[in-house]
Design a protein around this motif. Structure first.
Motif, PDB file in Angstrom:
ATOM      1  N   VAL A  62       0.725  -1.123   0.003  1.00 28.98           N
ATOM      2  CA  VAL A  62      -0.023   0.045   0.071  1.00 28.98           C
ATOM      3  C   VAL A  62       0.834   0.973  -0.039  1.00 28.98           C
ATOM      4  CG1 VAL A  62      -1.633   1.355   1.345  1.00 28.98           C
ATOM      5  CG2 VAL A  62      -1.880  -1.393   1.304  1.00 28.98           C
ATOM      6  N   PRO A  63       0.741   2.219  -0.816  1.00 28.12           N
ATOM      7  CA  PRO A  63       1.364   3.325  -0.911  1.00 28.12           C
ATOM      8  C   PRO A  63       1.356   4.109   0.586  1.00 28.12           C
ATOM      9  CG  PRO A  63       0.316   3.257  -2.942  1.00 28.12           C
ATOM     10  CD  PRO A  63      -0.226   2.088  -2.227  1.00 28.12           C
ATOM     11  N   LEU A  64       2.413   4.893   0.850  1.00 27.70           N
ATOM     12  CA  LEU A  64       2.079   5.437   2.250  1.00 27.70           C
ATOM     13  C   LEU A  64       1.252   6.731   2.011  1.00 27.70           C
ATOM     14  CD1 LEU A  64       3.023   5.791   5.178  1.00 27.70           C
ATOM     15  CD2 LEU A  64       5.029   7.298   4.237  1.00 27.70           C
ATOM     16  N   LEU A  65       1.135   7.516   1.113  1.00 23.13           N
ATOM     17  CA  LEU A  65       0.273   8.446   1.097  1.00 23.13           C
ATOM     18  C   LEU A  65      -1.201   7.956   0.985  1.00 23.13           C
ATOM     19  CD1 LEU A  65      -0.372  11.395   0.486  1.00 23.13           C
ATOM     20  CD2 LEU A  65      -0.068  11.249  -1.783  1.00 23.13           C
ATOM     21  N   VAL A  66      -1.416   6.730   0.380  1.00 24.44           N
ATOM     22  CA  VAL A  66      -2.960   6.284   0.321  1.00 24.44           C
ATOM     23  C   VAL A  66      -3.247   5.961   1.887  1.00 24.44           C
ATOM     24  CG1 VAL A  66      -4.452   4.386  -0.287  1.00 24.44           C
ATOM     25  CG2 VAL A  66      -2.845   5.452  -1.880  1.00 24.44           C
ATOM     26  N   LEU A  67      -2.354   5.410   2.597  1.00 23.87           N
ATOM     27  CA  LEU A  67      -2.503   5.043   3.892  1.00 23.87           C
ATOM     28  C   LEU A  67      -2.924   6.223   4.908  1.00 23.87           C
ATOM     29  CD1 LEU A  67      -2.838   2.275   5.456  1.00 23.87           C
ATOM     30  CD2 LEU A  67      -0.364   2.900   6.552  1.00 23.87           C
ATOM     31  N   LEU A  68      -2.019   7.319   4.780  1.00 28.06           N
ATOM     32  CA  LEU A  68      -2.416   8.434   5.368  1.00 28.06           C
ATOM     33  C   LEU A  68      -3.597   8.908   5.037  1.00 28.06           C
ATOM     34  CD1 LEU A  68       1.325  10.108   4.692  1.00 28.06           C
ATOM     35  CD2 LEU A  68       0.305   9.576   6.767  1.00 28.06           C
ATOM     36  N   ILE A  69      -4.229   9.009   3.933  1.00 29.08           N
ATOM     37  CA  ILE A  69      -5.370   9.503   3.264  1.00 29.08           C
ATOM     38  C   ILE A  69      -6.404   8.648   4.219  1.00 29.08           C
ATOM     39  CG2 ILE A  69      -7.122   9.793   1.751  1.00 29.08           C
ATOM     40  CD1 ILE A  69      -4.593  10.578  -0.136  1.00 29.08           C
ATOM     41  N   LEU A  70      -6.271   7.144   4.268  1.00 30.77           N
ATOM     42  CA  LEU A  70      -7.162   6.341   4.739  1.00 30.77           C
ATOM     43  C   LEU A  70      -7.441   6.670   6.137  1.00 30.77           C
ATOM     44  CD1 LEU A  70      -6.663   2.843   3.016  1.00 30.77           C
ATOM     45  CD2 LEU A  70      -8.632   4.349   2.647  1.00 30.77           C
ATOM     46  N   PHE A  71      -6.179   6.957   6.884  1.00 31.05           N
ATOM     47  CA  PHE A  71      -6.146   7.283   8.343  1.00 31.05           C
ATOM     48  C   PHE A  71      -7.086   8.561   8.728  1.00 31.05           C
ATOM     49  CE2 PHE A  71      -4.048   3.297   9.029  1.00 31.05           C
ATOM     50  CZ  PHE A  71      -4.026   3.185  10.236  1.00 31.05           C
ATOM     51  N   VAL A  72      -6.533   9.735   7.731  1.00 33.32           N
ATOM     52  CA  VAL A  72      -7.248  10.814   8.234  1.00 33.32           C
ATOM     53  C   VAL A  72      -8.592  10.958   8.025  1.00 33.32           C
ATOM     54  CG1 VAL A  72      -6.798  13.163   7.440  1.00 33.32           C
ATOM     55  CG2 VAL A  72      -4.764  12.030   7.878  1.00 33.32           C
ATOM     56  N   PHE A  73      -9.112  10.432   6.953  1.00 27.25           N
ATOM     57  CA  PHE A  73     -10.509  10.606   6.616  1.00 27.25           C
ATOM     58  C   PHE A  73     -11.234   9.181   7.144  1.00 27.25           C
ATOM     59  CE2 PHE A  73      -8.249  13.070   3.521  1.00 27.25           C
ATOM     60  CZ  PHE A  73      -8.936  14.467   3.733  1.00 27.25           C
ATOM     61  N   GLY A  74     -10.642   8.039   7.373  1.00 26.10           N
ATOM     62  CA  GLY A  74     -11.386   6.992   7.763  1.00 26.10           C
ATOM     63  C   GLY A  74     -11.486   6.990   9.289  1.00 26.10           C
ATOM     64  N   LEU A  75     -10.585   7.260  10.028  1.00 27.23           N
ATOM     65  CA  LEU A  75     -10.820   7.334  11.804  1.00 27.23           C
ATOM     66  C   LEU A  75     -11.897   8.061  12.201  1.00 27.23           C
ATOM     67  CD1 LEU A  75      -6.932   7.066  12.875  1.00 27.23           C
ATOM     68  CD2 LEU A  75      -8.466   5.341  12.643  1.00 27.23           C
ATOM     69  N   PRO A  76     -12.082   9.273  11.785  1.00 30.11           N
ATOM     70  CA  PRO A  76     -13.188   9.814  12.071  1.00 30.11           C
ATOM     71  C   PRO A  76     -14.438   9.422  12.003  1.00 30.11           C
ATOM     72  CG  PRO A  76     -11.835  11.443  11.264  1.00 30.11           C
ATOM     73  CD  PRO A  76     -11.137  10.022  10.926  1.00 30.11           C
ATOM     74  N   GLU A  77     -14.568   8.521  10.774  1.00 34.00           N
ATOM     75  CA  GLU A  77     -15.675   7.881  10.492  1.00 34.00           C
ATOM     76  C   GLU A  77     -16.262   6.809  11.452  1.00 34.00           C
ATOM     77  OE1 GLU A  77     -17.956   8.462   7.903  1.00 34.00           O
ATOM     78  OE2 GLU A  77     -16.564  10.240   7.397  1.00 34.00           O
ATOM     79  N   VAL A  78     -15.230   6.327  12.186  1.00 35.33           N
ATOM     80  CA  VAL A  78     -15.369   5.161  13.134  1.00 35.33           C
ATOM     81  C   VAL A  78     -15.415   5.669  14.688  1.00 35.33           C
ATOM     82  CG1 VAL A  78     -14.568   3.297  11.622  1.00 35.33           C
ATOM     83  CG2 VAL A  78     -12.848   4.385  12.954  1.00 35.33           C
ATOM     84  N   GLY A  79     -15.483   7.060  14.619  1.00 31.00           N
ATOM     85  CA  GLY A  79     -15.438   7.525  16.045  1.00 31.00           C
ATOM     86  C   GLY A  79     -14.010   7.842  16.724  1.00 31.00           C
ATOM     87  N   LEU A  80     -12.997   7.747  15.820  1.00 38.47           N
ATOM     88  CA  LEU A  80     -11.716   7.787  16.357  1.00 38.47           C
ATOM     89  C   LEU A  80     -11.040   9.299  15.894  1.00 38.47           C
ATOM     90  CD1 LEU A  80      -9.893   4.472  16.156  1.00 38.47           C
ATOM     91  CD2 LEU A  80     -11.055   5.505  18.131  1.00 38.47           C
TER      92      LEU A  80
END
Length: 216
Positions: A62-80
């Motif tokens: 997984v490209p690092l930038l893709v992982l960063l985007i997933l975390f930045v925009f994905g974690l708030p979706e699960v309440g983190l």
């Protein structure tokens, strides 16, 4: 040109400091997780080996930038929800742990099998063999690979600017460029900072490696 840099030295210093913090926390956490993954990779327990192998194979794909985007925009979706800085540290630590694991594993494989068998012969457990026999010897062969990994962590910390961590060096440089419209000057200064960090890490690793060779 020099006037622009000198008048904004505090900006570059702040950005460099944040980049160092970002890289330092990332490398420390990645080291801890990477060692755990490496132990699992060489463990006699098959499920642990499979789990570690899957983790390493997946994260390295997984490209690092893709992982960063997933975390930045994905974690708030699960309440983190927590700061962008620590979100970036978390994502980068999980990513680089996979590479750290492989570096440690290569060092372990460099230890002669006779040393491991000797440890087992005197009654040491698997954990004791790793602690007292394998890891101390493998350290000598992984200094340069770990230095290269730290350089990669430091340089790729600039990707955090793409997900909103504007306090780090590249983010601060982008803000300066928007203000002065002098990309060659501002990014040239940032590049010089990264080169200085890379040279410092390389020289420190070379000095440490020479010291370990003397102690053999």
């Amino acid at each position: 040109m020099m006037g622009l840099i000198l008048s904004n030295l505090d900006v570059f210093e702040h950005g460099l400091l944040v980049s160092l913090e970002l890289s330092g926390f990332t490398f420390a956490l990645a080291s801890l997780l990477g060692v755990v993954l490496a132990v699992c990779r060489i463990s006699p327990v098959i499920p642990l080996r499979m789990l570690s192998r899957t983790y390493v194979g997946t994260l390295r794909s997984v490209p690092l930038l893709v992982l960063l985007i997933l975390f930045v925009f994905g974690l708030p979706e699960v309440g983190l929800v927590y700061s962008l800085f620590w979100t970036a540290v978390t994502a980068m630590s999980l990513y680089w742990a996979a590479f750290f694991c492989e570096v440690v594993r290569s060092g372990v494989r460099a230890v002669p099998k006779g040393q491991i068998e000797a440890g087992r012969a005197i009654g040491l457990t698997f954990g004791q063999v790793l602690r007292f026999v394998v890891f101390p010897q493998s350290l000598r062969s992984v200094v340069q690979p770990l230095a290269s990994l730290l350089i990669a962590v430091t340089l790729n910390s600039s990707l955090a600017a793409a997900v909103g961590v504007t306090q780090e060096l590249t983010g601060q440089t982008q803000l300066l460029d928007q203000q002065y419209a002098q990309p060659l000057v501002t990014f040239g200064a940032a590049a010089a900072c990264y080169v200085a960090l890379t040279l410092l890490i390389g020289q420190t690793a070379a000095r440490l490696e020479r010291r370990l060779v003397v102690q053999r």
